[in-house]
Design a protein around this motif. Sequence first.
Motif, PDB file in Angstrom:
ATOM      1  N   ASP A 190       0.825  -1.211   0.000  1.00  0.00           N
ATOM      2  CA  ASP A 190       0.000   0.000   0.000  1.00  0.00           C
ATOM      3  C   ASP A 190       0.858   1.260   0.000  1.00  0.00           C
ATOM      4  OD1 ASP A 190      -2.331  -1.435  -0.070  1.00  0.00           O
ATOM      5  OD2 ASP A 190      -2.703  -1.324   2.080  1.00  0.00           O
ATOM      6  N   CYS A 193       2.412   1.664  -3.358  1.00  0.00           N
ATOM      7  CA  CYS A 193       1.365   2.126  -4.279  1.00  0.00           C
ATOM      8  C   CYS A 193       1.186   3.637  -4.159  1.00  0.00           C
ATOM      9  CB  CYS A 193       0.066   1.397  -3.975  1.00  0.00           C
ATOM     10  SG  CYS A 193      -1.264   1.701  -5.146  1.00  0.00           S
ATOM     11  N   MET A 197       1.688   6.473  -7.050  1.00  0.00           N
ATOM     12  CA  MET A 197       0.628   7.444  -7.326  1.00  0.00           C
ATOM     13  C   MET A 197       1.179   8.862  -7.326  1.00  0.00           C
ATOM     14  SD  MET A 197      -2.440   5.812  -4.966  1.00  0.00           S
ATOM     15  CE  MET A 197      -3.518   7.240  -5.161  1.00  0.00           C
ATOM     16  N   ASN A 200       3.662   9.380 -10.377  1.00  0.00           N
ATOM     17  CA  ASN A 200       3.044   9.341 -11.704  1.00  0.00           C
ATOM     18  C   ASN A 200       1.734  10.119 -11.790  1.00  0.00           C
ATOM     19  OD1 ASN A 200       4.640   7.104 -13.403  1.00  0.00           O
ATOM     20  ND2 ASN A 200       4.527   6.425 -11.279  1.00  0.00           N
ATOM     21  N   ARG A 201       1.333  10.700 -10.645  1.00  0.00           N
ATOM     22  CA  ARG A 201       0.068  11.446 -10.599  1.00  0.00           C
ATOM     23  C   ARG A 201      -1.058  10.617 -11.222  1.00  0.00           C
ATOM     24  NH1 ARG A 201       0.906  16.598  -9.073  1.00  0.00           N
ATOM     25  NH2 ARG A 201       3.050  17.406  -9.187  1.00  0.00           N
ATOM     26  N   CYS A 202      -1.180   9.392 -10.698  1.00  0.00           N
ATOM     27  CA  CYS A 202      -2.177   8.470 -11.234  1.00  0.00           C
ATOM     28  C   CYS A 202      -3.080   7.982 -10.108  1.00  0.00           C
ATOM     29  CB  CYS A 202      -1.509   7.286 -11.933  1.00  0.00           C
ATOM     30  SG  CYS A 202      -0.502   6.267 -10.844  1.00  0.00           S
ATOM     31  N   SER A 203      -4.100   7.225 -10.481  1.00  0.00           N
ATOM     32  CA  SER A 203      -5.029   6.678  -9.491  1.00  0.00           C
ATOM     33  C   SER A 203      -4.406   5.460  -8.805  1.00  0.00           C
ATOM     34  CB  SER A 203      -6.332   6.262 -10.168  1.00  0.00           C
ATOM     35  OG  SER A 203      -6.109   5.149 -11.024  1.00  0.00           O
ATOM     36  N   GLN A 204      -5.073   5.011  -7.745  1.00  0.00           N
ATOM     37  CA  GLN A 204      -4.584   3.833  -7.029  1.00  0.00           C
ATOM     38  C   GLN A 204      -4.626   2.593  -7.918  1.00  0.00           C
ATOM     39  OE1 GLN A 204      -6.795   2.798  -3.512  1.00  0.00           O
ATOM     40  NE2 GLN A 204      -5.176   1.482  -2.706  1.00  0.00           N
ATOM     41  N   ASP A 205      -5.693   2.442  -8.691  1.00  0.00           N
ATOM     42  CA  ASP A 205      -5.806   1.289  -9.588  1.00  0.00           C
ATOM     43  C   ASP A 205      -4.685   1.289 -10.614  1.00  0.00           C
ATOM     44  OD1 ASP A 205      -8.021   0.365  -8.275  1.00  0.00           O
ATOM     45  OD2 ASP A 205      -9.468   1.193  -9.719  1.00  0.00           O
ATOM     46  N   GLU A 206      -4.376   2.481 -11.158  1.00  0.00           N
ATOM     47  CA  GLU A 206      -3.299   2.568 -12.141  1.00  0.00           C
ATOM     48  C   GLU A 206      -1.946   2.253 -11.502  1.00  0.00           C
ATOM     49  OE1 GLU A 206      -4.066   6.553 -13.354  1.00  0.00           O
ATOM     50  OE2 GLU A 206      -5.115   5.964 -15.183  1.00  0.00           O
ATOM     51  N   ALA A 207      -1.760   2.721 -10.269  1.00  0.00           N
ATOM     52  CA  ALA A 207      -0.505   2.460  -9.566  1.00  0.00           C
ATOM     53  C   ALA A 207      -0.335   0.963  -9.303  1.00  0.00           C
ATOM     54  CB  ALA A 207      -0.476   3.228  -8.251  1.00  0.00           C
TER      55      ALA A 207
END
Length: 244
Positions: A190, A193, A197, A200-207
């Motif tokens: 976690d 993750c 996030m 990469n400034r991404c969502s948790q799912d993407e991470a």
Amino acid sequence: MSNYTADDAALQLQDLIMGTDSVEDFLARLAKFSAATLSHSIGQDIECGVTLQRRKKSTTVAGSSDDAVMLDRIEHLMGDGPCIEALRTQAVVLLADVGTDPRWPKYQAELATHGCRTTLGVPLVIGDGSAAALNFFAFAPGVFTPDVVAEAAGFADLAGRALRLAVRIGTAQTRAEDLQAAMEHRTTIDLACGVVMAQNRCSQDEAMRILTRVSSNRNQKLRVVAGDILANLTAGEVRTHFDA
């Protein structure tokens, strides 16, 4: 056993459980306690080995002394004897005199070379596909009289109950340790993750997809990949913390 009762034995077996850290440690102490208990009753020194059977394979797991372990292992090397017979039949098996009993001549001849004259195999009930037995050894024939055999069977019943409790406690400890490890791994994943996030400034799912892809490409477990990411950020070990 003039001043020693089954209640005394039960209490001391409970103390054994409370004073041990593992089932293996309990079995080692049980072997010594079993030998001391029956020696006290008989008025002669005897030895005790503990045999454990799993998936139909039996092995010596403990003994009251190095000699007891050695004597117990002889039977397993031979492949048969009173203790193995006790496991097979779930009944007490007495080898009254190695010089006169006709059942296991090679085994008995080997015992005789070590000064052992009589043995007593007493099964312990465990369950869950496993079985155990106490293997008592004495150095004079005629030691295990009918009264002593009956007493050994009664003691084994108490020891079996204690062993089942020790196994349950050991299983519970193992499950707790496994759960703790799983929670710590989850914490590492976690946190890693969260790092992905942020980077990469991404969502948790993407991470999580990124971490999973790296795990697959490196052929490493996800927790190992997560640990490597955190190791690059901090020198301290990442652990799960609970408030009391």
